[in-house]
Design an enzyme around this catalytic site. Structure first.
Site, PDB file in Angstrom:
ATOM      1  CG  ASP A  59     -10.238 -15.591  -5.242  1.00  0.00           C
ATOM      2  OD1 ASP A  59      -9.327 -14.757  -5.093  1.00  0.00           O
ATOM      3  OD2 ASP A  59     -10.037 -16.760  -5.602  1.00  0.00           O
ATOM      4  CE  LYS A  86      -8.758 -17.426  -8.204  1.00  0.00           C
ATOM      5  NZ  LYS A  86      -8.183 -18.159  -7.080  1.00  0.00           N
ATOM      6  CD  GLU A 112      -8.244   4.870  -6.835  1.00  0.00           C
ATOM      7  OE1 GLU A 112      -8.387   5.690  -7.762  1.00  0.00           O
ATOM      8  OE2 GLU A 112      -8.368   3.646  -6.971  1.00  0.00           O
ATOM      9  CG  HIS A 159      -7.370  11.897  -7.923  1.00  0.00           C
ATOM     10  ND1 HIS A 159      -7.200  10.774  -7.166  1.00  0.00           N
ATOM     11  CD2 HIS A 159      -8.324  11.586  -8.848  1.00  0.00           C
ATOM     12  CE1 HIS A 159      -7.993   9.812  -7.604  1.00  0.00           C
ATOM     13  NE2 HIS A 159      -8.689  10.282  -8.631  1.00  0.00           N
TER      14      HIS A 159
END
Length: 584
Positions: free
Chosen positions: A471, A395, A263, A569
């Site tokens: 993770d 998660k 990004e 951006h």
């Protein structure tokens, strides 16, 4: 138990292009069935096995209970009754049968394999399964996804550019994988060369799918390091650029923070936040809690029995005994607390445990299994449904993690001076305070957010997680964060803080041992386990993540308040290059 007696041997699939060195053909053999010792049994094999299996486990269970009763009543173990003597003899007899049966079958399987070609040692039942799978694939190549829009290529052509296979033997193996004779997952064990296995698997995938993997790099990676640990059946690796943010001045120390991301503006924005924090004297990060959780679900015949176990587990008198049992799983594991929740006759038990420098999911799971085995003696009617009952919660966004924490709970704060807010962040203190209240607090409440009272904490957490071998899926709960901003010092300066209750990180195990991720951990000074104080490296990493999130929150909120978000951006995150030429 013995597939050869129940299934007829299917013929090997035809592979006309592969000719073994010492046979005329590799497919037209009809091997005669190998005589087995089990064929001489008076009863059918499944009945004989069932009898001896039942006998072995039943007498073992009986003897264990009898010996436990003798220990409790201080009866000598060598004093046995006729019933116990019969049980011992039955145990020995059934053990000898099972050992002999499996030993004979094990040896015969190797004898049978030795008579085949080097790459023709797939067991018969596996061949049968693979043959069935190939029939389904030929009849419906996209049977897994009924609405699959991919165009099926009837005869896959060689990809351009082709992978340079090292020998004719590799070409034969590729054809075996494509035809389904050799399972793709077994290449590493059969070849003994992880890179060669990845190369062959990659070529087989291209031929099967008719799609090119050109552009996915395969060279320059240590495939041995991921075997049995990080990834199965590799065909290459994905390149993610790593940028450096900092220096981040945190608790009086400077850190250069690696962030792996695709990004644009993310690294630059976090870097600006670090600059503002540095110019204002740095940030302070405090670890509030450190405990990984696992919550099995068990079921009882009645809710009354489930509640009895709940009272037993939450009784402080029993905690020390349970802790000793739990801590046997590892030299670092230390049970901290047990919390229970009942749903009818189902009991959810949430164990919290210190896990040293490891993230600790495997460690706490082993400890939980030890406790469940111990409880089974006093609660024999307890039925363990699953080692994880989602009360952990891993998660998934969950209120229990937001309220009680999971992994490392951290709060980080800084006071940014009015001058820095104006000159570095290009906005004002009142504008930031108002925007934070209406966006991060009120806006998130209107959205019904769970742990999402922030601007983009997940951006920073994910980038650092990928760079340091954590993770990535645990970004979900690790990004729980509430950002607070308040005017201080007569309204001139800005007090900003982030509170993150469940940062789940480790510096040993998993992806942290890979070369690139290990280098990023080394850059932060938290590589491996801390020998002086167990858990210190993982705790420091959690505080660094919180400090980086603070910098990211500060910079993005300032960009929004100053109306710079879209402008930056559009300027930095949109390339004017011809992408087709770059990729070619």
């Amino acid at each position: 138990m013995d597939v050869h007696r129940r299934l007829p041997k299917p013929p090997l699939p035809t592979t006309p292009h592969i000719q073994p060195h010492h046979r005329d053909t590799a497919v037209d053999r009809s091997p005669s069935p190998t005589p087995k010792a089990s064929d001489a049994l008076p009863l059918p094999l499944y009945l004989t096995n069932g009898i001896f299996f039942t006998l072995f486990f039943s007498v073992a269970y009986y003897l264990l209970h009898r010996w436990r009763d003798k220990i409790r009543t201080s009866t000598p173990l060598h004093v046995v009754t006729l019933t116990e003597l019969t049980a011992i003899v039955s145990l020995i007899a059934s053990f000898i049968y099972l050992l002999g049966f499996f030993g004979i079958d094990f040896v015969q399987s190797f004898i049978a394999r030795a008579s085949h070609d080097a790459w023709d040692d797939v067991v018969d039942d596996e061949r049968f399964i693979l043959n069935q799978d190939r029939r389904r694939r030929r009849s419906n190549p996209c049977s897994v996804a009924l609405d699959c829009p991919v165009n099926i290529v009837p005869t896959p052509k060689l990809m351009d550019p082709p992978i340079p296979l090292s020998s004719e033997e590799d070409e034969k193996i590729v054809k075996l994988v494509v035809s389904g004779i050799m399972p793709s997952y077994s290449l590493e064990s059969k070849l003994g060369d992880c890179y060669r296995a990845a190369l062959i698997r990659r070529e087989a995938v291209q031929r099967i799918t008719g799609r090119s993997l050109a552009g996915l790099p395969i060279d320059g990676f240590d495939y041995e390091s991921i075997l049995g640990q990080c990834c199965e059946m590799p065909v290459g690796y994905v390149q993610i650029p790593v940028g450096i943010v900092g220096p981040l001045l945190l608790n009086g120390c400077e850190f250069s923070v690696p962030m792996a991301t695709t990004e644009g503006c993310l690294v630059a924005s976090a870097n600006r936040g670090c600059k503002a924090i540095y110019a204002s004297g740095g940030a302070t990060s405090i670890l509030l809690r450190d405990g990984m959780t696992r919550a099995p679900v068990v079921r009882f015949p009645t809710a009354k029995r489930a509640s009895e176990l709940k009272f037993f587990l939450e009784d402080s008198v029993n905690f020390d005994t349970l802790a000793v049992t739990f801590n046997k799983s590892s030299r670092f594991a230390r049970l901290q607390s047990i919390r229970c929740s009942i749903a009818g006759k189902n009991l959810y038990v949430r164990f919290s445990c210190f896990t040293g420098d490891a993230m600790g999911m495997n460690m706490v799971s082993k400890g939980v299994q030890n406790v469940l085995d111990f409880l089974q003696n006093d609660f024999p009617d307890m039925d363990v449904i699953g080692i994880s009952g989602n009360f952990c919660s891993d998660k998934k966004p969950a209120a229990v993690n937001w309220i009680e924490g999971r992994g490392k709970s951290v709060v980080c704060e800084a006071i940014v001076t009015e001058e820095v807010v104006q000159k570095v962040l290009k906005t004002s203190v009142p504008a930031l305070v108002e925007l934070n209240m209406l966006k991060n607090l009120t806006g998130s409440a209107v959205a019904g957010s769970l742990g999402g009272f922030n601007a983009h904490a997940a951006n920073i957490v994910s980038a650092i997680f990928i760079a340091t071998g954590q993770d990535p899926a645990q970004n979900i709960e690790s990004s729980h964060c509430i950002t607070m901003m308040e005017a201080v010092n007569d309204g001139k300066d800005l007090h900003v803080s982030v509170t993150m209750p469940s940062i789940e990180v480790g510096t040993v195990g998993g992806g942290t041992q890979l070369a690139s991720q290990s280098a990023c951990l080394n850059l932060l000074g938290v590589k491996g386990a801390c020998k002086e104080s167990a858990g210190s490296n993982a705790r420091l990493l959690a505080t660094i993540i919180a400090g980086s999130v603070l910098a990211g929150e500060l910079s993005l909120m300032s960009a929004i308040a100053a109306g710079q978000l879209v402008k930056s951006h559009m300027k930095y995150n949109r390339s004017s290059r011809d992408v087709t030429k770059v990729s070619s």
